[in-house]
Design an enzyme around this catalytic site. Structure first.
Site, short mmCIF file in Angstrom:
data_model
loop_
_atom_site.label_atom_id
_atom_site.label_comp_id
_atom_site.label_asym_id
_atom_site.label_seq_id
_atom_site.Cartn_x
_atom_site.Cartn_y
_atom_site.Cartn_z
N GLY A 67 19.68 57.37 -26.57
CA GLY A 67 19.15 56.01 -26.70
C GLY A 67 19.04 55.44 -28.10
N ASP A 92 14.32 55.67 -29.55
CA ASP A 92 14.45 54.32 -28.98
C ASP A 92 13.11 53.77 -28.49
OD1 ASP A 92 14.32 56.13 -26.86
OD2 ASP A 92 16.06 55.35 -25.79
N ASP A 132 7.20 56.04 -24.67
CA ASP A 132 6.65 55.62 -23.39
C ASP A 132 5.37 56.45 -23.15
OD1 ASP A 132 6.84 54.16 -20.93
OD2 ASP A 132 7.73 55.89 -19.96
P1 IMP Z 1 8.31 59.51 -22.97
O1 IMP Z 1 8.47 60.98 -23.10
O2 IMP Z 1 7.61 59.11 -21.70
O3 IMP Z 1 7.68 58.86 -24.17
O4 IMP Z 1 9.74 58.95 -22.74
C1 IMP Z 1 10.52 58.42 -23.70
C2 IMP Z 1 11.93 58.31 -23.19
O5 IMP Z 1 12.00 57.77 -21.85
C3 IMP Z 1 12.68 57.33 -24.06
O6 IMP Z 1 13.26 57.97 -25.13
C4 IMP Z 1 13.69 56.79 -23.09
O7 IMP Z 1 14.81 57.64 -23.07
C5 IMP Z 1 13.03 56.84 -21.75
N1 IMP Z 1 12.47 55.51 -21.42
C6 IMP Z 1 11.18 55.14 -21.45
N2 IMP Z 1 11.03 53.86 -21.12
C7 IMP Z 1 12.28 53.38 -20.89
C8 IMP Z 1 12.79 52.08 -20.52
O8 IMP Z 1 12.07 51.08 -20.35
N3 IMP Z 1 14.14 51.99 -20.40
C9 IMP Z 1 14.97 53.06 -20.58
N4 IMP Z 1 14.54 54.28 -20.93
C10 IMP Z 1 13.21 54.44 -21.08
MG MG Z 2 15.15 58.86 -25.06
#
Ligand code: IMP
Ligand code: MG
Length: 181
Positions: A46, A102, A105
């Site tokens: 990403g 990117d 979340d």
């Molecule tokens: P986390 O571990 O929940 O912080 O996830 C982060 C990863 O989830 C990011 O690097 C993205 O690859 C994916 N992700 C989270 N939100 C989105 C979104 O709205 N669109 C696409 N990918 C997302």
């Molecule tokens: Mg990612």
């Protein structure tokens, strides 16, 4: 992979992204002005467009490396372990490391990636994320630089995908599903 039909509604224009990336790069250049060993680590896939634009605005010598961590796919099981699918090529011991992501979340991906990288004894690790969804956070992640805080929407574009689609959009858009899948 079958997909529900959706439309993409622009959330952040290509022009706004470019202006923000330039500003971030200025701050980063100032912060690392005295560092001789900066390595910028992009998390695949990403961050590939973001890191490409960002490093071209950083006026310091930088090394660029990439790391791919396993994602949770469509699962909502957010505490799952993160594994390294593709490791760095270079050594980071004693170096300044800037991890470029990117989106933050839940925060689990970055938390695990940082834990793994810290075992290699870098001088210091900082995070630069293009997007941040603060309302989704489940674990604390301290990103020194964030491009934009966004609401809890699924976004695509500028490197970010939905089931591998729409990475090539020049802007960031929110996905809106148009029919039942
Ligand atoms: P986390 O571990 O929940 O912080 O996830 C982060 C990863 O989830 C990011 O690097 C993205 O690859 C994916 N992700 C989270 N939100 C989105 C979104 O709205 N669109 C696409 N990918 C997302
Ligand atoms: Mg990612």
């Amino acid at each position: 992979m079958t997909q529900k039909p959706y439309v993409v509604e622009e959330l952040i224009s290509a022009k706004s992204i470019a202006a923000r990336v330039e500003a971030l790069a200025k701050e980063i250049s100032t912060h690392y002005a005295d560092s001789e060993k900066l390595v910028v680590v992009g998390l695949l896939r990403g961050s590939f467009i973001f890191i490409a634009d960002l490093v071209r605005e950083i006026n310091l010598p930088v090394e660029v490396d990439f790391l791919e961590a396993s994602s949770y796919g469509s699962s909502t099981e957010s505490s799952r372990e993160v594994r390294i699918l593709k490791d760095l090529r270079g050594e980071i011991a004693g170096r300044d490391v800037l991890v470029v992501e990117d989106i933050i979340d839940t925060g689990h991906t970055l938390k695990h990636v940082l834990e793994i990288l810290e075992t290699r004894h870098p001088r210091r690790i900082e995070i630069c994320a293009l997007l941040n969804k603060p309302s989704r956070r489940e674990t604390e992640v301290n990103a020194k630089w964030v491009g934009f805080d966004i609401p809890d929407k699924f976004v695509v574009g500028y490197g970010i995908d939905y089931a591998q689609r729409d990475r090539n959009l020049p802007h960031i858009g929110a996905v809106r599903f148009t029919a039942e899948g």
